[in-house]
Write an enzyme that holds these catalytic residues in place. Structure first.
Site, short mmCIF file in Angstrom:
data_model
loop_
_atom_site.label_atom_id
_atom_site.label_comp_id
_atom_site.label_asym_id
_atom_site.label_seq_id
_atom_site.Cartn_x
_atom_site.Cartn_y
_atom_site.Cartn_z
N PHE A 131 16.44 -5.65 -24.17
CA PHE A 131 15.43 -5.67 -25.24
C PHE A 131 16.07 -6.23 -26.51
O PHE A 131 17.21 -5.91 -26.84
CB PHE A 131 14.91 -4.25 -25.49
CG PHE A 131 13.66 -4.22 -26.31
CD1 PHE A 131 12.42 -4.46 -25.72
CD2 PHE A 131 13.70 -3.97 -27.67
CE1 PHE A 131 11.25 -4.45 -26.48
CE2 PHE A 131 12.54 -3.96 -28.44
CZ PHE A 131 11.31 -4.19 -27.84
N ASP A 212 21.03 2.41 -23.03
CA ASP A 212 19.73 2.50 -23.69
C ASP A 212 18.78 3.11 -22.67
O ASP A 212 18.50 2.51 -21.63
CB ASP A 212 19.28 1.09 -24.09
CG ASP A 212 17.91 1.05 -24.75
OD1 ASP A 212 17.11 1.99 -24.52
OD2 ASP A 212 17.62 0.08 -25.46
N TYR A 237 8.88 7.97 -27.65
CA TYR A 237 7.43 7.77 -27.72
C TYR A 237 6.85 7.12 -26.47
O TYR A 237 5.65 6.90 -26.39
CB TYR A 237 7.04 6.95 -28.95
CG TYR A 237 7.84 5.70 -29.21
CD1 TYR A 237 7.66 4.56 -28.46
CD2 TYR A 237 8.78 5.67 -30.24
CE1 TYR A 237 8.39 3.41 -28.70
CE2 TYR A 237 9.53 4.54 -30.50
CZ TYR A 237 9.32 3.40 -29.72
OH TYR A 237 10.07 2.27 -29.96
N LYS A 238 7.68 6.81 -25.48
CA LYS A 238 7.18 6.18 -24.26
C LYS A 238 6.83 7.27 -23.24
O LYS A 238 5.82 7.93 -23.36
CB LYS A 238 8.20 5.19 -23.73
CG LYS A 238 8.52 4.05 -24.71
CD LYS A 238 9.53 3.10 -24.14
CE LYS A 238 9.97 2.05 -25.14
NZ LYS A 238 8.90 1.15 -25.58
N ARG A 387 2.86 -5.79 -17.66
CA ARG A 387 3.42 -4.50 -17.28
C ARG A 387 2.28 -3.49 -17.12
O ARG A 387 1.42 -3.37 -17.99
CB ARG A 387 4.40 -3.97 -18.34
CG ARG A 387 5.65 -4.78 -18.48
CD ARG A 387 6.73 -4.05 -19.27
NE ARG A 387 6.27 -3.53 -20.56
CZ ARG A 387 7.06 -2.94 -21.46
NH1 ARG A 387 8.35 -2.78 -21.19
NH2 ARG A 387 6.59 -2.50 -22.60
#
Length: 427
Positions: A131, A212, A237-238, A387
């Site tokens: 990312f 990560d 938050y995922k 996704r």
């Protein structure tokens, strides 16, 4: 069982019964008529997260500044308490985890603490599929040390543009590498890296390893202590459903306790010394030493309820249902949509697949817009990726089947051609 039988509502309902243990759909605010498959970017709000946020607001309303030490859940130790709640999800001890900062600020803190190019090892190993924010932070840290990222950042190449080979990562671990920074789950393809093997080989070569966990925490089990990982960082938050901008997290293996934080701040102080107001920093003994400023209480509060729910269900049950959901989605796409050129690039092997499915098509941006127009919330990744994340806690097998049927209709009727094949500002 034939492909036709698997594409029936009866089969979807059978899967729902078989993997019901981890479903908590009624605990979440699911919008009627919407299939939300973007939980790998932002998880939905749960009723418990809402309640815990309102409780912190009420504490502020009721106690004012005394809320730091009074009320049902005093704020002064909240970051440490949340760290203890997170620890079981990643296979760590409570003192090794702290809720603080964000993905990027936490990576900066960890590299400032553990990257020591003066030892002669001047390179950081990452990969070309990482990312962007991780790469920005790594380059920034190299530049702060007066090092040229073009020379001192090594990025492992992908053979297929979607996944990484463990042997390629190992081959790149040369004598001048100080730290390895990789993702537990790759954000595009959803590939789960062999974190245990990477760590073992890196340590044999005198290299520190940090992961990560943004796309892996809450979607797959971890055993960071058993794997002897040096440190990790992530957002909440995922798959952890902590809300937009939720406070992030840091893991530091206890073998590194006592390391001087690279970026010191007063909330990293030992709790019993913090209000001495001395100008000599006395760090906390555990991961809490890497905190800097005052905790973001309103961005942390939803995690109280969210983590309570996660730990109640347990990662093993979540992972079992998640694999069944993503496996079913992959199978339906391959049987129902292959003729339309939609290609699944996520690993088929369960152990190598995270919590989402990645689909490639040259008209991906258009297709995502068409999906949203039909009530399905996907996630576009430039230049040609879709996704879809059926989340164990709140998505269903019937939604997987319905999404594939909608996608088939979009392709059969060429509905996507109504839209521009260009991403929105926020994709």
């Amino acid at each position: 069982m034939t492909a036709n039988e698997k594409s029936t509502i009866a089969y979807a309902h059978e899967l729902e019964r078989r993997y019901a243990a981890a479903s908590r759909r009624k605990e979440f605010y699911v919008q009627e008529g919407i299939i939300y498959f973007d939980g790998n970017s932002l998880g939905l709000l749960s009723k418990r997260a809402e309640s815990s946020l309102l409780a912190i607001l009420d504490s502020w309303k009721t106690h004012g500044i005394d809320g730091w030490m009074q009320g049902e859940r005093p704020w002064f130790n909240l970051s440490e308490e949340l760290g203890a709640s997170l620890a079981p999800l990643i296979g760590a001890e409570a003192e090794e985890v702290i809720v603080t900062g964000s993905t990027t600020s936490n990576l900066h803190q960890l590299l400032a603490t553990f990257f020591k190019p003066s030892t002669g090892r001047t390179k950081i190993l990452a990969d070309e599929l990482n990312f962007p924010t991780d790469i920005y932070a790594i380059k920034s840290q190299l530049e702060l040390h007066g090092l040229d990222p073009a020379e001192h950042l090594i990025q492992v190449k992908s053979r297929d543009g979607q996944t990484l080979q463990t042997e390629d990562i190992i081959e790149a671990m040369t004598d001048d590498v100080a730290v390895v920074i990789l993702s537990g789950v790759l954000y595009r393809s959803g590939q789960v890296l062999d974190m245990e093997k990477v760590t073992e080989v890196a340590h044999d070569r005198g290299i520190l390893v940090g992961f990560d966990l943004c796309h892996s925490i809450g979607s797959i089990p971890h055993a960071l202590d058993d794997w002897k990982v040096d440190f990790a960082f992530w957002c909440n938050y995922k798959h952890l459903n902590g809300g937009p901008g939720a406070t992030g997290g840091i893991y530091v293996n206890k073998k590194h306790f006592g390391a001087q934080p690279g970026l010191a701040g007063w909330f990293g102080s030992a709790k019993d010394r913090q209000f001495d107001m001395e100008h000599t920093f006395t760090p906390a003994e555990g991961a809490g030493a890497l905190q800097m400023g005052t905790p973001h209480l309103l961005s942390s509060a939803p995690l109280i309820g969210s983590l309570e729910l996660m730990n109640e269900v347990g990662m093993d049950a979540i992972r079992e249902r998640s694999l069944a959901l993503t496996g079913y989605l992959q199978e339906l796409i391959e049987t129902e949509l292959e003729a339309h050129g939609l290609t699944v690039t996520s690993p088929k092997v369960d152990a190598e697949r995270g919590g989402h499915v990645f689909i490639v098509h040259q008209e991906a941006a258009r297709i995502c817009k068409a999906l949203k127009a039909n009530g399905v919330i996907p996630d576009f990744r430039t230049p040609n990726g879709i996704r879809l994340a059926p989340v164990a806690l709140y998505n269903t097998f019937e939604e997987v089947l319905e999404t594939v049927n909608i996608l088939k209709r979009i392709m059969d009727e060429e509905q996507y051609k109504q839209f521009e094949n260009k991403r929105e500002v926020v994709a």
